[in-house]
Motif scaffolding. Structure first.
Motif, short mmCIF file in Angstrom:
data_model
loop_
_atom_site.label_atom_id
_atom_site.label_comp_id
_atom_site.label_asym_id
_atom_site.label_seq_id
_atom_site.Cartn_x
_atom_site.Cartn_y
_atom_site.Cartn_z
N PRO A 98 -18.90 -26.76 23.72
CA PRO A 98 -19.50 -27.88 23.19
C PRO A 98 -19.99 -27.52 21.83
O PRO A 98 -20.88 -26.70 21.91
CB PRO A 98 -20.22 -28.65 24.22
N VAL A 99 -20.04 -28.57 21.00
CA VAL A 99 -20.87 -28.44 19.66
C VAL A 99 -22.39 -28.82 20.48
O VAL A 99 -22.59 -30.05 20.82
CB VAL A 99 -20.19 -29.31 18.75
N VAL A 100 -23.31 -28.22 20.13
CA VAL A 100 -24.49 -28.65 20.74
C VAL A 100 -25.64 -28.77 19.64
O VAL A 100 -26.85 -29.31 19.92
CB VAL A 100 -25.29 -27.18 21.38
N GLN A 101 -25.12 -29.05 18.28
CA GLN A 101 -26.08 -29.59 17.30
C GLN A 101 -25.95 -31.04 17.13
O GLN A 101 -24.68 -31.47 17.39
CB GLN A 101 -25.76 -28.78 15.96
N ASP A 102 -26.95 -31.53 16.34
CA ASP A 102 -26.87 -32.96 16.35
C ASP A 102 -27.44 -33.34 14.84
O ASP A 102 -27.85 -32.20 14.32
CB ASP A 102 -27.51 -33.79 17.37
N LEU A 103 -27.66 -34.53 14.55
CA LEU A 103 -28.34 -35.04 13.25
C LEU A 103 -29.50 -34.35 12.95
O LEU A 103 -29.94 -33.85 11.66
CB LEU A 103 -28.30 -36.28 13.02
N ALA A 104 -30.36 -34.32 13.91
CA ALA A 104 -31.65 -33.87 13.95
C ALA A 104 -31.92 -32.32 13.80
O ALA A 104 -32.53 -31.76 12.74
CB ALA A 104 -32.63 -34.12 15.11
N SER A 105 -30.95 -31.58 14.37
CA SER A 105 -30.91 -30.11 14.15
C SER A 105 -30.33 -29.85 12.81
O SER A 105 -30.72 -28.83 12.48
CB SER A 105 -30.26 -29.53 15.35
N LEU A 106 -29.34 -30.60 12.30
CA LEU A 106 -28.76 -30.42 11.25
C LEU A 106 -29.52 -30.54 10.02
O LEU A 106 -29.67 -29.77 9.06
CB LEU A 106 -27.53 -31.33 11.06
#
Length: 339
Positions: free
Chosen positions: A203-211
């Motif tokens: 799965p892609v584990v990154q989100d807007l906050a981590s981006l």
């Protein structure tokens, strides 16, 4: 980011290729970030990561191109962030990688990248065009570094490369194996990298906050993170490569050698995108590849050196790693070697 982070000076040549015709300006930029211009002639020398990152940003401002004018169209400032924002919406690494390659293709005119999945193997292939072979060489390497580093970040772990081939020739660097794996060929007539297709299901584990956090230091520190010669991952690689498989320490024993707790070792390796077991598996595979390509040891001896009790088990594992038998693989590099 640590003071010990560094990259080979070779990558200065890649990043500053567009300024080679303006030596005075190039020297001024290097000096401004604290890099001795003489290092351009010492490709294996080390450059501090902080200076490399500063030069990366300065080059973008100088050239108005996030791809350093290694392509006839390039990446306008802001394109990298735009590409990343689309990737975090994807559910898994396969969809994110396909989107990544498509997005780079919207901007770059001289490079075309494609992903093919062949059973248990995934292959990224590059096609390039352009009148300057050296620029094409640098462009291919830069794009693949960005794509693989992005894939590692999206999945939150290192993606071990099982095979890397580049159409151009270049000198070998100490940290090549950390990024490209041990099964690496230059001047191969084609450019492609291969890895286990099962990783694409992660799965892609990154989100807007981590981006948002990521973009404060990407892509300049992203690239350093996954080819850092002085990171803990490299220390594990070097420790394991320097001893026989039977003498490899457990995670607890290695943590003790480093005077840290096992939990700290696990956490720091995870921060660099991997685990102790994954590194052990990667080193085991790289040792086998290296012995098949460069030694006269029999396949039975190589099986023993890499911790397999039976050659048949080594055959099965190697075919799973590389996609072909040890004997067939060896024949492509040293046809007179024993079988």
């Amino acid at each position: 980011m640590r003071e010990t982070d560094s990259v080979a000076a070779y990558y200065l040549r890649v990043m500053t290729h567009a300024l080679q015709s303006r030596p005075a300006r190039l020297a001024a930029l290097l000096t401004e970030v604290g890099i001795d211009p003489a290092l351009l002639e010492q490709p294996r020398a080390r450059v501090p990561g902080s200076a490399f990152a500063a030069l990366w940003l300065m080059q973008i401002r100088e050239l108005h191109d996030e791809f350093f004018q290694l392509d006839s169209h390039g990446l306008p400032p802001g394109a990298f962030a735009l590409i990343c924002r689309g990737l975090i919406q994807e559910p898994n690494l396969e969809k994110a990688l396909r989107q990544c390659l498509n997005n780079f293709g919207l901007f770059l005119r001289d490079l075309r990248a494609s992903l093919s999945v062949r059973g248990k193997r995934a292959v990224i292939s590059l096609q390039s065009q352009g009148a300057d072979p050296l620029r094409a060489h640098y462009a291919e390497e830069t794009l693949l570094v960005l794509v693989i580093s992005l894939l590692c970040w999206l999945g939150g772990r290192r993606i071990p490369i099982d095979r890397a081939e580049f159409r151009h020739a270049r000198l070998s660097l100490d940290d090549d194996a950390l990024l490209w794996g041990g099964n690496l060929s230059w001047n191969a007539g084609r450019t492609e990298i291969e890895f286990a297709s099962r990783l694409l299901r992660l799965p892609v584990v990154q989100d807007l906050a981590s981006l948002k956090v990521f973009l404060r230091s990407a892509p300049q520190w992203l690239v350093i993170r996954f080819r850092n010669q002085h990171g803990l991952t490299t220390q594990v690689h070097q420790r394991l490569r320097g001893s026989h498989y039977s003498q490899w320490p457990t995670l607890e024993a290695f943590a003790s050698e480093l005077q840290m707790s096992p939990s700290t070792l696990r956490r720091r390796l995870e921060r660099e995108g991997g685990s102790y077991q994954e590194i052990k598996d990667e080193v085991r595979r790289n040792v086998a590849v290296d012995l098949l390509r460069r030694s006269s040891a029999s396949i039975g001896e190589i099986a023993e050196l890499t911790g397999f009790q039976e050659p048949s088990a080594f055959h099965r594992a190697f075919k799973k790693w590389i996609g072909e038998s040890p004997g067939r693989y060896r024949a492509r590099f040293s046809p007179v070697g024993p079988g």
